[in-house]
Motif scaffolding. Sequence first.
Motif: not given
Length: 86
Positions: A39-44, A50-52
């Motif tokens: 799972h790649l995401f924007d640090a903001a 979001d991870e769940v």
Amino acid sequence: MSDFTAAQAAVVRIERAEEGRWDLTVVSDSGVPMGHGVHLFDAAQDDAQDEVAAASAFVAQYGFRFERDAVVQDGPDAFWAPLLDA
């Protein structure tokens, strides 16, 4: 998509691999990794929800689900939850 049965899948593991990346793994009841995703995401947007949500979508591909309130912290950047049939 999976090469294991529902009886073998025990948990999903969620671990921060590096900044902006969480590794998602379906782990069998004997401790063997059976499926892996990233799972790649924007640090903001780095929050627990979001991870769940990403882990929930990931395990759904294998025919599983987990209860959000069953997620257990396992270190500063690692979590796991027991899997249920979808």
